[in-house]
Design an enzyme around this catalytic site. Sequence first.
Site, PDB file in Angstrom:
ATOM      1  N   ARG A 254       0.813  -1.211   0.000  1.00 24.88           N
ATOM      2  CA  ARG A 254       0.000   0.000   0.000  1.00 24.88           C
ATOM      3  C   ARG A 254       0.849   1.265   0.000  1.00 24.88           C
ATOM      4  O   ARG A 254       0.540   2.234  -0.709  1.00 24.88           O
ATOM      5  CB  ARG A 254      -0.949  -0.007   1.211  1.00 24.88           C
TER       6      ARG A 254
ATOM      7  N   ASP B  59      -2.822  37.590 -13.274  1.00 29.19           N
ATOM      8  CA  ASP B  59      -3.742  36.735 -12.532  1.00 29.19           C
ATOM      9  C   ASP B  59      -5.189  36.896 -12.982  1.00 29.19           C
ATOM     10  O   ASP B  59      -5.735  38.006 -12.975  1.00 29.19           O
ATOM     11  CB  ASP B  59      -3.632  37.050 -11.038  1.00 29.19           C
TER      12      ASP B  59
ATOM     13  N   LYS C 232       2.529  39.542  -4.040  1.00 27.76           N
ATOM     14  CA  LYS C 232       1.147  39.207  -4.371  1.00 27.76           C
ATOM     15  C   LYS C 232       0.197  40.273  -3.825  1.00 27.76           C
ATOM     16  O   LYS C 232       0.623  41.261  -3.215  1.00 27.76           O
ATOM     17  CB  LYS C 232       0.807  37.816  -3.837  1.00 27.76           C
TER      18      LYS C 232
ATOM     19  N   GLU D 163       2.461  40.196  -8.875  1.00 28.50           N
ATOM     20  CA  GLU D 163       1.143  39.799  -9.362  1.00 28.50           C
ATOM     21  C   GLU D 163       0.323  41.039  -9.691  1.00 28.50           C
ATOM     22  O   GLU D 163       0.256  41.976  -8.890  1.00 28.50           O
ATOM     23  CB  GLU D 163       0.425  38.975  -8.288  1.00 28.50           C
TER      24      GLU D 163
END
Length: 293
Positions: free
Chosen positions: A104, A222, A171, A201
Amino acid sequence: MTSPLPLPSIVIEPIVRSALLEDLGRGGDLTSDAVIPYDSTATFALTARQAGVIAGLDLAAYAFLLIESTIDLRMQRPDGSEIAAGETIASVSGPARSLLAAERTALNFLCRLSGIATATAALVEAVRGHKARIVCTRKTTPGLRALEKYAVRAGGGVNHRFGLDDAMLIKDNHIAIAGDIRTAIERARAAAGHMVKIEVEVDTLEQLDVALATGVDAVLLDNMSVEQLTHAVAMVGGRAITEASGQISVQTAPAIAATGVDLISVGWITHSAPILDIGLDAVVDVNKNKLLN
């Protein structure tokens, strides 16, 4: 598709070891220890249930070998390979209990990373013929960033920042607190070392105009429309790297790439890509109806 350079063992071994310890818990594999005789050996095939691109075979190998070093794993298709449904990727032979104990964990890594590689490859194919490259983001599973960004490379994509210390990416929240784009860029420029690039951004063409006038290495365009992106690329005129982001899919990527952007950044290829279904199938001698060993 070209196989990516493998990750160093020192990167992947602790991650695989931790995953095995999580699965084995305090008592080990109770089921296999009870059902499978101690000296039983077996051969299993790692088989693709669906078509896609493979990534993560080294991690699968570590999962088996950390449980039992005598396990023999033979890779038939390396990472970066495009595989068809039903195709055998690798085979593993050795003590049956050990193979089942590692199963697994090996498949979790292999299915997850192959899913990322497959999603990336679909986007790379969608923008073929354009200069735009598909890049990932920092939207990764905590603790697995190096692995998931490796899977992006296996799918033909390119990596964006690995962390906050790679480069400066200003940003919207940085801009909001700094007061405006110009102030944020000027502060970043004053603090940046000579090797540090600055990207900002922008949401509008007006913001882009200010960013270009102030001077940056890259602009993150963006959530712009195709029309806005086309205009933005013309405004930049090669003065900075252009990166498009926001709601990118296989369906929308071709039109975005056609605007002439350099990069298309996509978060979902690492945070939401579906797994590639891969199974571990026992290789049986049909004439004797028993596991080969």
